[in-house]
Design an enzyme around this catalytic site. Sequence first.
Site, short mmCIF file in Angstrom:
data_model
loop_
_atom_site.label_atom_id
_atom_site.label_comp_id
_atom_site.label_asym_id
_atom_site.label_seq_id
_atom_site.Cartn_x
_atom_site.Cartn_y
_atom_site.Cartn_z
N GLU A 48 1.28 -0.57 -5.08
CA GLU A 48 0.18 0.38 -5.29
C GLU A 48 0.84 1.76 -5.32
OE1 GLU A 48 -2.70 3.37 -4.26
OE2 GLU A 48 -1.65 2.48 -2.56
N ASP A 108 0.82 -1.21 0.00
CA ASP A 108 0.00 0.00 0.00
C ASP A 108 0.86 1.26 0.00
OD1 ASP A 108 -2.67 1.28 0.42
OD2 ASP A 108 -1.74 1.93 2.30
#
EC number: 2.4.1.18
Length: 636
Positions: A366, A313
């Site tokens: 990401e 993330d």
Amino acid sequence: MLATTTLFGLSEEDIYLFNQGSSYHSYRFMGAHPVKFEGRLGVRFAVWAPNAKEVRVIGGFNGWNGIDHRMVPIGTTGVHALFIPKVKEGELYKYEIVAKDGTVIRKADPYAFYSERRPGTASIVARLTGHRWQDGKWMRWKKKNAPYHRPLLIYEVHAGSWKIKGKEDFYTYDELADDLIPYAAEMGYTHIELMPLAEHPLDQSWGYQITGFYSPTSRYGKPAALKRFVDRCHQNGLGVILDWVPGHFCKDDHGLRRFDGTPLYEGADPNRAELPLWGTLAFDFSRREIVSFLISNAIYWMDVFHIDGFRVDAVANMLNLHMDKPAHMRTYNELGGRENLDALRFLKLLNETLFRYYPDILIIAEDSSAWPAVTSPTYQGGLGFNFKWNMGWMNDMLRYMKLHPNDRQHHHHLLTFSLCYAFSENYVLPLSHDEVVHGKRSLLNKMPGSYEEKFDQLRLLYGYWMTHPGKKLLFMGGEWGQFDEWKDGDMLDWMVLEYDSHKSMHRYVRELNQVYRETPSLWEKDRDPDCFQWIDVHNAQQSVISFIRRGRSSFSVIIANFSCHDYRDYRIGVPEPGMYQPLIHSGDTRFGGYIENATTACYTSDNMKWHGLNQSISIQLPPYTFLLLTYLGNTQ
């Protein structure tokens, strides 16, 4: 040398490596471990708190009074340890830390392997072993099948809202295994991606604001049940990807913030540590013990739970010291730039280490930035991930689809620009949870026009997405055209499958998934520019595109009409003479369209040059139509 009693069975070498940032299995000795020490059964506790005046273990076993259970500091390492006999698995505990100023704080164990269900905040003694894995066939298959040249079709799931039994009455890991695994397998997905499962206090954070990085959330059951879930996924041919959040942590008092009374896991400079947009704190990647903590955490999920990979993330936020910060909070690195050089070094080391232990791992960034070579090896100057989310394609494509069809001709570049950089990285094309929440509307409801036209255009979008170079990810509910945006406190609107429009969309996605998996030209050479050839990229006026996807020994032809117009005799060039068989047609009545048996008739090429190719075919192209053709050969 320290006495064995002082170390309580800990290895001096392990602690040295932990301090050096090169202990990649620190979970094996840090935290609470049931052990036998000096002939007695009990639990050995170890915690890193270098600035603490004193550390005590408290729990139900001592009435939450640690006066008789003071931990012993191990030299100048910052690690404190203690063996407590007769403590058993399942006991609740915390660390009671006396800061240098005398303040007493109670903290959950950073290495806790299980945690009390919120709103409780205690850690729970748990063993790492005990499950007999039955996924040997899957693990052997992974080693022989690199993901780059295989279909990769990811179903992104939030476990707390896929299905629930009532308000805050969640499905357990075992119940999810009973329902989610056969559903995902029947739909044709190759992997389930679970939004963060590490322990977190607030449901509405979706798991992205963590207090227990080593603790599978107790919302859905015990760690042993999560192992059973992963094992059953593997036995059913499904990989498991975990959303992993190494960039920041939440600020709840029992968590990592000011762990020993001082900034420890976060940096000392609040301008660098604070992430005001999320209300969290960034890890201090310059501290070697933090590097050991985080890399060991990734290894832990692989070792203990057989996770197949990670979606990492907020990589852009980790790398950019200025991202989402007001001007007065911006800091600079030692070279005067905005890059977080410590985070950069960490990510490279992380990926090098993970690939050394697990060469078949998926490590997906990401990353919303234009940072170069994210998926190139570190020895070539890259970050070392093997896949990256293609946020540029996603943003352009959704912006394009939201336009009124008559306006699309003026924004044709949004449809085609992604092919200018499609082969610069190993990409995953994400249609993720972030795009269907917080007022952004569902994918279906982003589409303009009437109710029926919304479904037509969503099928069109999915067809182009599936045939565009890159691997695929779809958030749960998108497969049947969830009309409302995602509501994280409620379960998906499964009841809409009683309606023909949603049922037909569900059927379309299932068949589209199957066609993708059975068509090598759509995934064999995803990063090779030779896998893609435009037939006609310039038809902005009619909002139609056509192109070829090539595999090692086969090719497919794709036509997509993004306009509201019906083109009765639309001619496109094709590369070879012969027969072209429709594999899937978004306008078929089975999917909610208007053409009966749309895939039964083949197209025979004409000896007529078109679009610079020697052969061509003529097709009917209704509004909002996607059509995928496979070449059957020359029957003449």
